[in-house]
Design a protein around this motif. Structure first.
Motif, PDB file in Angstrom:
ATOM      1  N   LEU A  26      41.983  39.094  40.168  1.00  0.00           N
ATOM      2  CA  LEU A  26      43.221  38.566  39.599  1.00  0.00           C
ATOM      3  C   LEU A  26      44.391  38.729  40.560  1.00  0.00           C
ATOM      4  CD1 LEU A  26      42.796  39.834  35.927  1.00  0.00           C
ATOM      5  CD2 LEU A  26      42.580  37.481  36.749  1.00  0.00           C
ATOM      6  N   VAL A  27      44.302  39.708  41.454  1.00  0.00           N
ATOM      7  CA  VAL A  27      45.329  39.847  42.490  1.00  0.00           C
ATOM      8  C   VAL A  27      45.169  38.751  43.543  1.00  0.00           C
ATOM      9  CG1 VAL A  27      46.173  41.317  44.372  1.00  0.00           C
ATOM     10  CG2 VAL A  27      45.596  42.324  42.145  1.00  0.00           C
ATOM     11  N   GLN A  28      43.934  38.541  43.954  1.00  0.00           N
ATOM     12  CA  GLN A  28      43.632  37.484  44.929  1.00  0.00           C
ATOM     13  C   GLN A  28      42.222  37.004  44.650  1.00  0.00           C
ATOM     14  OE1 GLN A  28      44.712  38.145  49.110  1.00  0.00           O
ATOM     15  NE2 GLN A  28      42.692  37.373  49.694  1.00  0.00           N
ATOM     16  N   PRO A  29      42.039  35.742  44.255  1.00  0.00           N
ATOM     17  CA  PRO A  29      40.713  35.259  43.842  1.00  0.00           C
ATOM     18  C   PRO A  29      39.632  35.534  44.881  1.00  0.00           C
ATOM     19  CG  PRO A  29      42.387  33.639  43.325  1.00  0.00           C
ATOM     20  CD  PRO A  29      43.067  34.702  44.140  1.00  0.00           C
ATOM     21  N   GLU A  30      38.508  36.059  44.390  1.00  0.00           N
ATOM     22  CA  GLU A  30      37.354  36.345  45.249  1.00  0.00           C
ATOM     23  C   GLU A  30      36.437  35.128  45.254  1.00  0.00           C
ATOM     24  OE1 GLU A  30      33.330  39.122  45.096  1.00  0.00           O
ATOM     25  OE2 GLU A  30      35.147  39.816  44.083  1.00  0.00           O
ATOM     26  N   GLU A  31      36.052  34.688  46.407  1.00  0.00           N
ATOM     27  CA  GLU A  31      35.191  33.521  46.524  1.00  0.00           C
ATOM     28  C   GLU A  31      33.839  33.799  45.859  1.00  0.00           C
ATOM     29  OE1 GLU A  31      33.342  30.528  49.959  1.00  0.00           O
ATOM     30  OE2 GLU A  31      34.716  32.161  50.510  1.00  0.00           O
ATOM     31  N   GLY A  32      33.427  32.887  44.994  1.00  0.00           N
ATOM     32  CA  GLY A  32      32.141  33.024  44.338  1.00  0.00           C
ATOM     33  C   GLY A  32      32.156  33.917  43.106  1.00  0.00           C
ATOM     34  N   PHE A  33      33.329  34.474  42.767  1.00  0.00           N
ATOM     35  CA  PHE A  33      33.421  35.352  41.602  1.00  0.00           C
ATOM     36  C   PHE A  33      33.818  34.520  40.394  1.00  0.00           C
ATOM     37  CE2 PHE A  33      35.552  38.189  38.655  1.00  0.00           C
ATOM     38  CZ  PHE A  33      34.758  39.323  38.668  1.00  0.00           C
ATOM     39  N   ASP A  34      32.889  34.396  39.441  1.00  0.00           N
ATOM     40  CA  ASP A  34      33.152  33.657  38.203  1.00  0.00           C
ATOM     41  C   ASP A  34      33.211  34.676  37.066  1.00  0.00           C
ATOM     42  OD1 ASP A  34      31.948  32.277  35.594  1.00  0.00           O
ATOM     43  OD2 ASP A  34      32.929  30.725  36.815  1.00  0.00           O
ATOM     44  N   VAL A  35      34.374  34.764  36.416  1.00  0.00           N
ATOM     45  CA  VAL A  35      34.588  35.802  35.404  1.00  0.00           C
ATOM     46  C   VAL A  35      33.577  35.693  34.272  1.00  0.00           C
ATOM     47  CG1 VAL A  35      36.208  36.729  33.725  1.00  0.00           C
ATOM     48  CG2 VAL A  35      37.032  35.981  35.963  1.00  0.00           C
ATOM     49  N   ALA A  36      33.369  34.492  33.751  1.00  0.00           N
ATOM     50  CA  ALA A  36      32.446  34.314  32.627  1.00  0.00           C
ATOM     51  C   ALA A  36      31.018  34.673  33.022  1.00  0.00           C
ATOM     52  CB  ALA A  36      32.515  32.872  32.122  1.00  0.00           C
ATOM     53  N   GLU A  37      30.626  34.257  34.220  1.00  0.00           N
ATOM     54  CA  GLU A  37      29.269  34.554  34.677  1.00  0.00           C
ATOM     55  C   GLU A  37      29.071  36.052  34.897  1.00  0.00           C
ATOM     56  OE1 GLU A  37      26.405  33.563  38.519  1.00  0.00           O
ATOM     57  OE2 GLU A  37      28.082  32.233  38.035  1.00  0.00           O
ATOM     58  N   GLU A  38      30.070  36.706  35.513  1.00  0.00           N
ATOM     59  CA  GLU A  38      29.952  38.151  35.755  1.00  0.00           C
ATOM     60  C   GLU A  38      29.927  38.916  34.437  1.00  0.00           C
ATOM     61  OE1 GLU A  38      29.430  39.709  38.535  1.00  0.00           O
ATOM     62  OE2 GLU A  38      29.547  37.938  39.809  1.00  0.00           O
ATOM     63  N   LEU A  39      30.718  38.474  33.476  1.00  0.00           N
ATOM     64  CA  LEU A  39      30.721  39.132  32.171  1.00  0.00           C
ATOM     65  C   LEU A  39      29.379  38.964  31.476  1.00  0.00           C
ATOM     66  CD1 LEU A  39      32.222  40.680  29.967  1.00  0.00           C
ATOM     67  CD2 LEU A  39      33.111  38.492  29.124  1.00  0.00           C
ATOM     68  N   ASP A  40      28.797  37.768  31.602  1.00  0.00           N
ATOM     69  CA  ASP A  40      27.493  37.522  30.998  1.00  0.00           C
ATOM     70  C   ASP A  40      26.418  38.407  31.648  1.00  0.00           C
ATOM     71  OD1 ASP A  40      25.742  35.844  29.208  1.00  0.00           O
ATOM     72  OD2 ASP A  40      24.851  35.335  31.146  1.00  0.00           O
ATOM     73  N   LEU A  41      26.460  38.528  32.961  1.00  0.00           N
ATOM     74  CA  LEU A  41      25.499  39.404  33.655  1.00  0.00           C
ATOM     75  C   LEU A  41      25.664  40.855  33.220  1.00  0.00           C
ATOM     76  CD1 LEU A  41      25.645  37.958  37.298  1.00  0.00           C
ATOM     77  CD2 LEU A  41      23.720  37.805  35.694  1.00  0.00           C
ATOM     78  N   PHE A  42      26.918  41.283  33.058  1.00  0.00           N
ATOM     79  CA  PHE A  42      27.180  42.650  32.603  1.00  0.00           C
ATOM     80  C   PHE A  42      26.620  42.872  31.200  1.00  0.00           C
ATOM     81  CE2 PHE A  42      30.009  45.335  30.037  1.00  0.00           C
ATOM     82  CZ  PHE A  42      29.816  46.558  30.672  1.00  0.00           C
ATOM     83  N   LEU A  43      26.854  41.909  30.314  1.00  0.00           N
ATOM     84  CA  LEU A  43      26.386  42.057  28.935  1.00  0.00           C
ATOM     85  C   LEU A  43      24.859  42.061  28.866  1.00  0.00           C
ATOM     86  CD1 LEU A  43      28.925  39.775  27.035  1.00  0.00           C
ATOM     87  CD2 LEU A  43      28.909  42.259  27.198  1.00  0.00           C
ATOM     88  N   ARG A  44      24.226  41.240  29.697  1.00  0.00           N
ATOM     89  CA  ARG A  44      22.767  41.223  29.709  1.00  0.00           C
ATOM     90  C   ARG A  44      22.213  42.556  30.210  1.00  0.00           C
ATOM     91  NH1 ARG A  44      20.122  36.336  29.118  1.00  0.00           N
ATOM     92  NH2 ARG A  44      21.473  34.528  28.903  1.00  0.00           N
TER      93      ARG A  44
END
Length: 943
Positions: free
Chosen positions: A150-168
């Motif tokens: 959120l400070v500076q967008p990370e290339e390839g970082f998708d919030v929804a996808e990362e959250l889904d991976l975390f939840l899984r």
């Protein structure tokens, strides 16, 4: 948190990073509860609180809307959002994000705090609670990545996808709904639990009271009963022999056999694996030989042993009856995964709408499971006259699975209070026939409210380890609290689940005090588990040889099924690294606090060290006790940290300020252990209110060496106070202290005395200035008691000293100075593990302290020598000693030193081992193997 805003040193950049992470598995310096501790570095972001980062707050709330519910320090909903709008630092934000991520995974965690590391701008301690440590750590790592993104967008970082991976990942690691329900009930009854593997194997209770569960199988579930339930053919025959309604059934191994069995049984029929579960491989309502052959392949793939069951197809509704302890506890009607037509959406669209229900998740993540559209589902829909892209009629039910299992997307309807008594009796009898304490009985019948013997129906399966989700979270109807009878089965009302725990900490004396307590409790007839710096002792047997004064060792003791009473030596390092390793101790003992281990892990002052050791006092419950040294001002302050009562112990004589303080405490009903001086000697007295109970003369206790070892008098008083607080009787305490000796077998490496060619040798562990000071004072008194008993004139004192290399330079110098005050000859050695020092470096500092002290007038020491290897140093000390002298050996490996001394005692030539007495504990070859087996890594693992 920082109170002033530093000047930015550059533009905002994603600099937040984790410097260090720790998992506290019990009470710790930050929290009474288990917690995760991250040390984070903000880098350039130290100059950028949230109100200076454009769009940061809005972006974070868009990613995690649940943060709006965080109260933070305001105590009001939305408090954290207000803190971000006003401006807070990103370490604090990471704490709340980690908590919210766990909330998203279904872990209700709300405890957290963030504090700046003293003297290190930009470094913050981030502490937050967790339910599963792996999920908690993953939440912390993802929180840091999200903040940086959120400070500076990370290339390839998708919030929804990362959250889904975390939840899984969280779902894979989390307890299933059945295990979670049992644990929730156990916690509500104050029954502790320990997770034994990454799955669902859990220990409830401690020590001798422990019970185990794996999902809904318990310690009382018989292996034979599970095997019977897993063999569907055998189960059916057993139930039939009891006159219970069951379908016709045959077991086959080939498709031809299945076809032949179907012809004999008649159509329609069912084909299913003999030992399957969760409805996998079950094919229902087969109308032809072709369907039977096709279904055989499906069932065979799910059968562990290759056997397949062919049985008659019973029509009706699918009911699951849960039997616990022989009694029916819940009944649920299971409805297969399906959608209901509305005339506006296709079957595929209806599936998507159904899966959008927030109650549905992946696997057992939520109370319902998402419907999976596979080839079997598509084929089933086709059999009902539809394709996935066609519109079913309004109100028409389209099945997507044949079985009603929750794991395949089915729903449940609670029918607990509708069942006919005859059906309840049949289900209970089925569980008894198989022998299961917790059983799931699958009924197929037209209506569970009508007797199945009249309306038709049968028991199609008996399941071991039945799932609870359909009962605890029914889709329709009232939830049933079925975990209660399961926990009742393991812990009947009034049954204990915990073993008493006495925790002992302090700078010096904690090992001897722990051993004294364990010895007293052993005399009461109970099996004691003890941790100490020498290892783990279970019922007087040393089972692990290592420094075992840390939290992992504590858990090993509490897992042992023989332990009826636990005595834990608690070291500073273990508390700082992992916390206590358990939730509370009934009695806490603090012997003293002196400068030691300073400059390590952020502990730079003796006051900070006292804060660490006070953790065991904070772990005392309201009905527990803290046994505190009234003579130590830092220990006295700990009384304010204790939720229970305080038992004081003191060496101070009557009439002093400390004794007046204790007398006032006792007048108000308190308890204390004090020393009363008389013409006959010093008497240890237990005070309780206005009662005074004489315990023992100090000079008659073997561990005190005729009352000269005052530090062991203090240790005996602490042990007596702890035993008294835990309910031991006066006679039992007295007998325990009278029979406790400092022999090598009862107290190895702690004030062990051995006579070698008329030289008094004392083997001890003193490794800091405070410990060596009291040991030197003992030598003074002991030497005075020997005066006039020898014709050799002045008794010489020879001391071998050393300490760990990770102490501060000034601590090593002070150790040498103290040694010079009490010994004529000081021999300086080094530990085998140098702990970051160069060879000879630690010894040189100790020697410098001794020589500086020798320059002072009146110092006793005449000579200081360096002999670095411990074995060589022992031999050198003994070579310097004459008959009648006193040698004090402060050792690292007491076993090797005693082997050396035994060799000197039993051989003509010192240093050879050819004629050892044969004690396995003193065998050099065995000691060498032991040293290799319990090296640095093993010690670090257990500490």
């Amino acid at each position: 948190m920082a109170s002033e805003r530093p000047t930015p040193t550059g533009p905002p950049a994603p600099d937040l990073r984790i410097v260090e992470s720790r998992v506290y598995r019990g009470g710790n310096i930050w929290s009474y509860q288990p917690a995760i501790h991250l040390v984070v570095d903000l880098g350039v972001l130290e100059g950028y609180p949230t109100d200076t980062l454009e769009g940061f707050t809005e972006g974070l709330l868009a990613a995690l809307p649940g943060l709006e519910n965080h109260t933070c320090s305001t105590g009001m909903k939305g408090g954290f959002v207000q803190r971000m709008l006003d401006g807070t630092w990103l370490g604090h934000v990471a704490e709340h994000v980690a908590l919210q991520l766990q909330q998203e995974a279904g872990h209700d965690q709300r405890r957290g705090k963030t504090r700046m590391v003293k003297g290190s701008p930009g470094l913050y301690n981030v502490i937050y609670g967790y339910s599963d440590e792996n999920v908690g750590l993953a939440a912390g790592r993802l929180a840091v990545r999200l903040v940086n993104h959120l400070v500076q967008p990370e290339e390839g970082f998708d919030v929804a996808e990362e959250l889904d991976l975390f939840l899984r990942r969280a779902q894979r690691l989390a307890f299933g709904p059945s295990t979670a329900a049992i644990l929730e009930e156990a916690v509500s009854r104050d029954i502790p639990y320990i997770r034994l593997n990454s799955g669902s194997l859990v220990q409830l209770g401690q020590g001798v009271h422990a019970q185990r569960i794996r999902a809904t199988m318990t310690s009382r579930t018989g292996a034979l009963a599970v095997d019977i339930a897993g063999d569907k053919d055998l189960t059916t025959r057993l139930l039939a022999s009891a006159g219970l309604p069951v379908p016709k059934q045959e077991t086959v191994r080939t498709a031809d056999g299945a076809a032949a069995a179907a012809r004999r049984i008649g159509y329609p029929c069912v084909v299913k694996p003999l030992d399957g579960n969760h409805g996998r491989g079950v094919c229902l309502d087969l109308q032809s030989e072709e369907e039977v052959r096709e279904s055989f392949v499906v069932a065979e793939d799910e059968s562990r042993r290759g056997y397949v069951v062919v049985e008659s197809y019973i029509t009706g509704r699918d009911y699951r009856c849960l039997i616990v302890g022989g009694r029916m506890q819940a009944i649920a009607e299971r409805v297969p995964a399906h959608v209901t037509g509305d005339g506006e959406h296709t079957v595929a669209e209806l599936v998507e709408l159904t899966n959008a229900d927030p109650r549905r998740g992946v696997g057992h993540e939520k109370v319902l499971t998402k419907i999976t559209v596979d080839d079997a589902a598509i084929a089933l829909v086709k059999e009902q006259g539809y394709a996935m892209d066609e519109f079913p009629l309004h109100g028409e039910m389209v099945k997507l699975a044949m079985t009603g299992n929750m794991s395949t997307g089915g729903i449940s309807i609670d029918r607990t209070f509708e069942a006919h008594p005859d059906n309840v009796e049949i289900a209970e009898e089925a569980a008894r026939m198989v022998g299961l304490d917790v059983a799931g009985i699958d009924f197929i019948c037209p209506d569970i409210a009508q007797p199945v013997r009249e309306t038709g129906g049968a028991i199609c399966e008996v399941n071991a380890a039945p799932g609870f989700r359909m009962h605890t979270h029914p889709t329709v109807g009232e939830p049933q609290f079925i975990a209660k009878p399961v926990v009742d089965l393991l812990f009947p009302p009034g049954a204990p689940s915990r073993v008493p725990i006495i925790a002992v900490t302090g700078t010096n004396g904690k090992t001897t005090t722990s051993r004294m307590i364990a010895h007293i409790v052993k005399g009461t007839g109970r099996k004691v588990g003890m941790t100490s710096t020498d290892g783990i002792v279970i019922d007087e047997r040393l089972v692990v040889k290592a420094d075992a004064s840390g939290p992992r060792s504590a858990r090993m003791v509490l897992q042992n099924p023989r332990v009826e009473f636990a005595v834990m030596e608690v070291a500073r390092g273990g508390i700082l690294r992992e916390g206590l390793g358990y939730d509370r101790n009934d009695v806490a003992v603090v012997t003293n606090v002196a400068p030691d281990h300073l400059g390590m892990r952020g502990i730079d002052t003796v006051e900070q060290l006292a804060e660490v050791k006070a953790v065991v006092v904070e772990a005392v419950p309201r009905d527990g006790s803290a046994v505190l040294n009234a003579d130590d001002p830092l220990v006295r302050k700990m009384r304010r940290r204790c939720s229970g009562s305080v038992v004081w112990f003191s060496l101070e004589p009557a009439g002093t300020r400390i004794r007046d303080f204790i007398e006032d405490h006792c007048r108000r009903g308190g308890r204390a252990v004090v020393l009363d001086s008389t013409d006959k000697g010093d008497m240890i007295v237990i005070r309780h209110g206005r009662r005074s109970m004489q315990l023992a003369w100090t000079h008659l206790l073997p561990a005190t060496f005729g009352g000269t070892a005052m530090f062991n008098v203090a240790n005996a008083m602490a042990a007596a106070g702890a035993a008294f607080a835990s309910g031991a009787g006066l006679h039992e305490i007295r007998q325990g202290l009278r029979t406790f000796t400092t022999s090598y077998y009862l107290s190895p490496g702690r004030m062990n005395q051995i006579n070698v060619h008329n030289v008094d040798v004392f083997v001890d562990y003193a490794h800091n200035a405070a410990g060596l000071q009291v040991l030197g004072e003992f030598v003074d008194r002991y030497a005075a008691s020997k005066a006039g008993t020898t014709d050799l004139g002045r008794i010489s004192r020879i001391g071998m000293v050393a300490t760990a290399g990770d102490r501060r330079d000034e601590d090593l110098v002070e150790l040498g100075a103290v040694a010079a005050r009490f010994f004529d000859v000081v021999v300086v050695r080094e530990d085998e593990r140098l702990r970051g020092r160069r060879p000879g470096e630690a010894a040189a500092l100790i020697e410098s302290g001794a020589r500086a002290e020798m320059a002072k007038e009146g110092t006793r020491c005449r000579q200081v020598e360096e002999v670095l290897r411990e074995d060589d140093a022992v031999r050198h000390c003994m070579a310097r000693a004459n008959p009648g002298d006193i040698v004090v050996l402060c050792v690292d490996s007491h076993a090797r030193v005693f082997a050396e001394l035994e060799a000197m005692t039993h051989t003509a030539q010192a240093g050879t081992h050819s004629d050892l007495v044969g004690d396995p504990d003193l065998d050099p070859a065995a000691l060498q193997q032991e040293a290799q087996a319990t090296g640095d890594e093993a010690a670090a693992e257990l500490t």
